[in-house]
Design an enzyme around this catalytic site. Structure first.
Site, short mmCIF file in Angstrom:
data_model
loop_
_atom_site.label_atom_id
_atom_site.label_comp_id
_atom_site.label_asym_id
_atom_site.label_seq_id
_atom_site.Cartn_x
_atom_site.Cartn_y
_atom_site.Cartn_z
N THR A 130 6.38 -14.25 91.84
CA THR A 130 7.78 -13.48 92.28
C THR A 130 7.51 -13.32 94.24
OG1 THR A 130 8.51 -12.89 90.68
CG2 THR A 130 9.22 -12.24 92.40
N LYS A 176 -1.41 -7.46 83.38
CA LYS A 176 -0.49 -8.84 83.62
C LYS A 176 -2.18 -9.56 85.15
CE LYS A 176 2.42 -11.39 87.67
NZ LYS A 176 2.24 -11.49 86.86
N MET A 203 13.42 -15.08 86.54
CA MET A 203 14.47 -15.60 86.37
C MET A 203 15.43 -14.56 86.51
SD MET A 203 14.00 -18.30 83.57
CE MET A 203 12.43 -19.77 83.47
N ALA A 233 4.46 -15.17 70.72
CA ALA A 233 4.45 -13.66 70.31
C ALA A 233 4.18 -12.47 71.56
CB ALA A 233 3.23 -13.62 68.86
N GLY A 234 4.16 -13.20 72.17
CA GLY A 234 4.25 -12.43 73.53
C GLY A 234 4.87 -11.97 73.68
N ARG A 235 4.94 -10.81 75.46
CA ARG A 235 5.81 -9.65 75.30
C ARG A 235 7.26 -10.49 75.70
NH1 ARG A 235 1.05 -7.42 78.37
NH2 ARG A 235 1.16 -9.05 79.43
N MET A 236 7.13 -11.41 76.61
CA MET A 236 8.04 -12.26 77.06
C MET A 236 8.99 -12.84 75.66
SD MET A 236 9.48 -11.41 80.40
CE MET A 236 10.72 -12.61 79.32
N THR A 293 6.57 -19.19 83.12
CA THR A 293 4.67 -18.90 83.16
C THR A 293 4.75 -18.82 84.80
OG1 THR A 293 4.32 -19.97 81.16
CG2 THR A 293 2.57 -19.45 82.89
N THR A 294 3.60 -18.08 85.36
CA THR A 294 3.93 -17.88 86.95
C THR A 294 1.89 -18.37 87.21
OG1 THR A 294 3.18 -15.82 86.41
CG2 THR A 294 4.63 -16.24 87.52
N HIS A 348 2.84 -4.35 89.12
CA HIS A 348 3.24 -4.94 88.01
C HIS A 348 1.81 -3.91 86.76
CE1 HIS A 348 4.64 -8.32 90.21
NE2 HIS A 348 5.66 -8.36 88.39
P1 NAD Z 1 1.53 -12.65 77.62
O1 NAD Z 1 0.55 -12.54 77.13
O2 NAD Z 1 1.92 -11.20 76.55
O3 NAD Z 1 2.58 -13.64 76.27
C1 NAD Z 1 2.00 -15.14 76.09
C2 NAD Z 1 1.87 -15.93 75.11
O4 NAD Z 1 0.97 -16.84 75.07
C3 NAD Z 1 0.98 -15.31 74.50
O5 NAD Z 1 1.29 -14.11 73.06
C4 NAD Z 1 -0.11 -16.02 74.25
O6 NAD Z 1 -1.23 -15.59 72.60
C5 NAD Z 1 0.16 -16.98 74.21
N1 NAD Z 1 -0.05 -18.14 74.93
C6 NAD Z 1 -0.96 -18.74 75.19
N2 NAD Z 1 -1.45 -19.78 75.02
C7 NAD Z 1 -0.53 -20.49 74.31
C8 NAD Z 1 -0.47 -21.52 74.23
N3 NAD Z 1 -1.46 -22.84 74.45
N4 NAD Z 1 -0.08 -22.07 72.88
C9 NAD Z 1 1.00 -21.31 72.56
N5 NAD Z 1 1.34 -20.10 73.20
C10 NAD Z 1 -0.07 -19.65 73.85
O7 NAD Z 1 2.89 -12.74 78.53
P2 NAD Z 1 4.08 -12.60 79.08
O8 NAD Z 1 4.48 -11.17 79.57
O9 NAD Z 1 4.71 -12.63 78.68
O10 NAD Z 1 4.23 -13.26 80.04
C11 NAD Z 1 3.80 -14.89 80.81
C12 NAD Z 1 3.51 -15.71 81.51
O11 NAD Z 1 4.85 -15.45 81.51
C13 NAD Z 1 3.08 -14.90 82.31
O12 NAD Z 1 2.63 -15.82 83.13
C14 NAD Z 1 3.66 -14.23 83.31
O13 NAD Z 1 3.95 -13.98 84.11
C15 NAD Z 1 5.31 -15.39 83.39
N6 NAD Z 1 6.44 -13.78 83.32
C16 NAD Z 1 7.79 -14.83 83.98
C17 NAD Z 1 8.70 -14.22 84.09
C18 NAD Z 1 9.88 -15.03 85.06
O14 NAD Z 1 10.69 -14.32 85.32
N7 NAD Z 1 9.67 -16.25 84.61
C19 NAD Z 1 9.35 -12.35 84.11
C20 NAD Z 1 8.30 -12.45 82.89
C21 NAD Z 1 6.94 -12.82 82.94
#
Ligand code: NAD
Length: 377
Positions: free
Chosen positions: A266, A259, A225, A110-113, A199-200, A255
């Protein structure tokens, strides 16, 4: 639809033994990508392969159908009548489907990604979304995955049991938070499930947990990614190799306001690339932010500055500054789609790989030479 709704709607956490029943109950809506991805067992193939197909056709799901329940119009595949449980208990080993779809679970759906990934994976050929999890107490628990993806119902609801998710999937894609990801890596190791980590912000212990898990499961971990940033890392490493310490290196990132970690994973990966180019480690030369009487810049240090604001998806610039001239290389992400696209590539690449800790450079098929960046910062 928040926690209350969820509380009224007890989720059926299907145990492996209950898989056939649950599969019948949760047949994806007809016409949906998930329904289309159902694959009947291949005929005339060895038993093991057939059984794998059965698993693809009858995914164990993480929770019960959401309300309103999707109409079970899709005819249950013949596979649903046969138990897939024994293989689900198989120990750590590559789990690639010899034929049929790669079963993918999404942690943090349900997160942004997570939402972006759901949408993209629901349209990706050769992929079957079999579950999604969220943190306990999330208002998304119990919702149909389709509602999060903005698509037709999947007939699968958001659950909160990572054990089940990792048992159900060939590959779990994880954009959550550092503590959840470290925990998830343990389930990947236990099941031999491929784990794609975006995740970062993982600390040293959490990175060590992921590295341990990678001895028993294929794990792709990358702080970014996108193709562009991985290319940028390569360029930065080469530039740092060519330019001596008369050239000061600074990494600047910006960002969106939500964040939580800084500098970004990155930015740190770019710093590591520069440090590698200089034949050192980032730990030795990093300068993480300056404030007040910071003193003159030390020769050879790699500095970081993090800006936060608005809805900036991710900007990174590496500055090489010498007396009289400056070279800057920049990457700007204008949509999360590029991360999701890379993550989907990683999912397809990781399915069936042997245990190991891989990076996007492995996935994209290019190497910066000399060491790897595990992107776990
Ligand atoms: P976000 O907060 O929108 O989404 C994270 C989701 O994870 C939330 O919905 C949260 O409720 C859920 N969550 C938390 N604990 C959990 C658990 N124990 N089990 C299942 N779900 C759980 O954040 P986002 O913007 O989607 O980013 C998430 C992560 O990805 C961050 O660390 C961000 O820095 C990283 N990110 C990495 C890249 C990449 O290319 N590697 C790109 C964008 C974001």
């Amino acid at each position: 639809m928040a926690g209350k709704t969820q509380a009224k709607r007890p989720m059926i956490k299907t145990s492996p033994k209950a898989a056939p029943k649950a599969a019948t109950k949760t047949a994806p809506a007809a016409g949906s990508k998930n329904a289309a991805a159902k694959t009947p067992p291949a005929k005339g193939k060895p038993l093991a392969e057939n059984t794998k197909n059965l698993k693809a056709a009858a995914p164990k799901i993480v929770a019960a159908p959401a309300k309103p329940a999707p109409a079970p119009t899709a005819k249950p595949a013949p596979a649903a009548a046969k138990p897939a449980a024994p293989l689900a208990k198989a120990g750590p080993k590559p789990k690639r489907q010899l034929s049929g779809a790669t079963r993918v679970g999404i942690a943090g759906c349900a997160g942004r990604m997570g939402q972006m990934l759901l949408k993209m994976l629901s349209q990706a050929p050769g992929v079957l979304v079999v579950g999604g999890t969220e943190r306990r107490g999330s208002p998304a628990l119990g919702m149909d995955l389709g509602a999060l993806a903005g698509t037709e119902p999947f007939g699968i609801t958001v659950g909160d049991d990572p054990a089940l998710l990792f048992d159900s999937a060939d590959v779990v894609i994880d954009f959550t938070n550092p503590s959840a990801t470290a925990l998830h890596a343990g389930y990947a190791a236990k099941n031999g499930t491929a784990h794609v980590i975006g995740t970062t912000g993982l600390d040293t212990d959490q990175q060590a947990a992921v590295a341990r898990a990678a001895q028993r499961a294929p794990i792709v971990m990358a702080a970014n990614m996108s193709l562009g940033v991985n290319l940028l890392e390569m360029v930065v490493e080469q530039m740092a190799r060519i330019l001596d310490t008369d050239w000061d290196i600074e990494v600047v990132e910006m960002h969106h306001r939500h964040k939580i970690d800084a500098p970004s994973g990155t930015a740190l990966a770019l710093g590591e690339a520069a440090a590698r180019g200089r034949g050192t480690t980032l730990r030795r030369v990093a300068k993480r932010g300056r404030d007040g009487q910071a003193g003159p810049r030390a020769k050879g240090e790699i500095g970081f500055a993090a800006l936060r604001g608005g809805d900036v998806v991710g900007d990174h610039t590496v500055i090489f500054a010498a007396d009289g001239e400056r070279v800057e290389v920049t990457h700007k992400a204008s949509s999360r789609e590029l991360f999701a696209r890379g993550a989907v590539k990683a999912v397809l690449w990781a399915a069936g790989k042997g245990p190991g800790l891989y990076t996007m450079k492995d996935v994209l098929g290019f190497s910066v030479g000399g060491g790897t960046s595990n992107g776990g910062q």
